[in-house]
Scaffold this motif. Structure first.
Motif, PDB file in Angstrom:
ATOM      1  N   SER A  70      19.370   1.341  -3.141  1.00 14.77           N
ATOM      2  CA  SER A  70      18.102   0.625  -3.315  1.00 14.77           C
ATOM      3  C   SER A  70      16.938   1.605  -3.430  1.00 14.77           C
ATOM      4  CB  SER A  70      17.871  -0.325  -2.139  1.00 14.77           C
ATOM      5  OG  SER A  70      16.610  -0.933  -2.236  1.00 14.77           O
ATOM      6  N   LEU A  71      16.029   1.306  -4.363  1.00 15.88           N
ATOM      7  CA  LEU A  71      14.849   2.149  -4.570  1.00 15.88           C
ATOM      8  C   LEU A  71      13.606   1.269  -4.559  1.00 15.88           C
ATOM      9  CD1 LEU A  71      13.637   4.951  -5.323  1.00 15.88           C
ATOM     10  CD2 LEU A  71      13.907   4.302  -7.713  1.00 15.88           C
ATOM     11  N   ASN A  72      12.664   1.608  -3.687  1.00 18.38           N
ATOM     12  CA  ASN A  72      11.358   0.924  -3.637  1.00 18.38           C
ATOM     13  C   ASN A  72      11.494  -0.592  -3.470  1.00 18.38           C
ATOM     14  OD1 ASN A  72      10.054   3.366  -3.920  1.00 18.38           O
ATOM     15  ND2 ASN A  72       9.768   3.172  -6.132  1.00 18.38           N
ATOM     16  N   ASN A  73      12.369  -0.996  -2.567  1.00 19.40           N
ATOM     17  CA  ASN A  73      12.558  -2.422  -2.281  1.00 19.40           C
ATOM     18  C   ASN A  73      11.507  -2.857  -1.259  1.00 19.40           C
ATOM     19  OD1 ASN A  73      13.485  -4.892  -1.028  1.00 19.40           O
ATOM     20  ND2 ASN A  73      15.442  -4.539  -2.048  1.00 19.40           N
ATOM     21  N   GLN A 117       0.828  -1.213   0.000  1.00 17.65           N
ATOM     22  CA  GLN A 117       0.000   0.000   0.000  1.00 17.65           C
ATOM     23  C   GLN A 117       0.855   1.253   0.000  1.00 17.65           C
ATOM     24  OE1 GLN A 117      -2.274  -1.187   3.535  1.00 17.65           O
ATOM     25  NE2 GLN A 117      -4.137  -1.159   2.286  1.00 17.65           N
ATOM     26  N   LEU A 118       1.948   1.228   0.746  1.00 16.76           N
ATOM     27  CA  LEU A 118       2.842   2.383   0.774  1.00 16.76           C
ATOM     28  C   LEU A 118       3.460   2.653  -0.595  1.00 16.76           C
ATOM     29  CD1 LEU A 118       4.564   1.698   4.188  1.00 16.76           C
ATOM     30  CD2 LEU A 118       3.453   3.858   3.579  1.00 16.76           C
ATOM     31  N   LEU A 119       3.855   1.586  -1.288  1.00 16.40           N
ATOM     32  CA  LEU A 119       4.498   1.754  -2.590  1.00 16.40           C
ATOM     33  C   LEU A 119       3.538   2.273  -3.657  1.00 16.40           C
ATOM     34  CD1 LEU A 119       6.824  -1.375  -2.696  1.00 16.40           C
ATOM     35  CD2 LEU A 119       7.517   1.026  -2.741  1.00 16.40           C
ATOM     36  N   ALA A 120       2.250   2.168  -3.431  1.00 16.92           N
ATOM     37  CA  ALA A 120       1.286   2.713  -4.378  1.00 16.92           C
ATOM     38  C   ALA A 120       1.194   4.230  -4.278  1.00 16.92           C
ATOM     39  CB  ALA A 120      -0.092   2.092  -4.140  1.00 16.92           C
ATOM     40  N   THR A 121       1.683   4.794  -3.157  1.00 17.68           N
ATOM     41  CA  THR A 121       1.560   6.238  -2.927  1.00 17.68           C
ATOM     42  C   THR A 121       2.897   6.945  -2.807  1.00 17.68           C
ATOM     43  OG1 THR A 121      -0.516   5.809  -1.754  1.00 17.68           O
ATOM     44  CG2 THR A 121       0.477   7.969  -1.420  1.00 17.68           C
ATOM     45  N   PHE A 122       3.920   6.234  -2.277  1.00 17.82           N
ATOM     46  CA  PHE A 122       5.205   6.867  -1.978  1.00 17.82           C
ATOM     47  C   PHE A 122       6.357   6.168  -2.704  1.00 17.82           C
ATOM     48  CE2 PHE A 122       2.472   7.327   1.789  1.00 17.82           C
ATOM     49  CZ  PHE A 122       2.484   8.701   1.972  1.00 17.82           C
ATOM     50  N   ASP A 123       7.465   6.909  -2.825  1.00 19.91           N
ATOM     51  CA  ASP A 123       8.728   6.354  -3.308  1.00 19.91           C
ATOM     52  C   ASP A 123       9.699   6.302  -2.141  1.00 19.91           C
ATOM     53  OD1 ASP A 123       8.294   5.836  -6.078  1.00 19.91           O
ATOM     54  OD2 ASP A 123       8.361   7.993  -6.463  1.00 19.91           O
TER      55      ASP A 123
END
Length: 201
Positions: free
Chosen positions: A48-51, A34-40
């Motif tokens: 690392s990005l969006n792991n 859910q966090l990755l749907a709104t934040f980077d």
């Protein structure tokens, strides 16, 4: 010029977690999704990005001594852990429209040796070069396409030439190219291939 996104502050992240997941994080992987749907999420200690696994590990419940159950993190504690490990920014408002759907099908051309059918490359020059050395090429008059060749596939057999005037097994050196004793093992295939080669010329 597009403005650089600003980092999310702790109160904003805490309020978002409370509204989305409740007062406590019940499932760390669901919360990470859910966090990755709104934040980077950009890790502070690596590139690392969006792991998702790293994010979920920050949201994992606090361990306790057995047999007590694990204690889920509160939204406030989760926000603190995330901000200690990541630089967090909001995704752009048009995030869903700036990317095309993947995967996109890609058609790749490869070339195959017409003799052995095993050698394939994208570069036709490599296949042309292989064809001049391919043991299955009847134009080379090599042992593999000769009716007198014993391939040694049986445990009792050795790689050898069975022609009456051919070399003895101890003198035989595989492969022999342009052999004067060569006879095709597959006459019908050889005639068809010879005709095809002449047509190309």
């Amino acid at each position: 010029m597009t403005a650089m996104p600003t980092n999310v502050a702790e109160p904003e992240l805490r309020d978002w977690l409370t509204a989305t997941t409740g007062e406590h994080i019940a499932n760390d992987y669901d919360a990470a999704t859910q966090l990755l749907a709104t934040f980077d999420f950009k890790a502070k200690d690596s590139s690392s990005l969006n792991n998702q696994h790293q994010i979920a590990s920050c949201l994992a419940p606090a361990p306790t001594t057995w047999p007590e159950p694990f204690i889920p993190l509160s939204a406030e504690a989760a926000a603190q852990h995330l901000l200690e490990a990541f630089r967090i920014t909001r995704k752009p408002a048009n995030y869903a429209t700036i990317f095309v759907d993947l995967p996109t099908p890609v058609i790749v051309s490869r070339h195959q040796c017409p003799f052995c059918r095993r050698f394939t490359r994208a570069d036709v020059r490599q296949v042309n070069d292989h064809m001049t050395r391919c043991w299955q090429n009847p134009g080379l008059r090599c042992c593999k396409t000769c009716i007198h060749h014993q391939d040694g596939s049986h445990p009792e057999d050795d790689e050898s030439c069975t022609h009456p005037t051919g070399p003895e097994w101890e003198e035989y050196r595989f492969p022999v190219l342009h052999c004067p004793l060569w006879e095709t093992a597959h006459p019908e295939t050889f005639v068809a291939q010879e005709g095809e080669i002449k047509e190309r010329r």
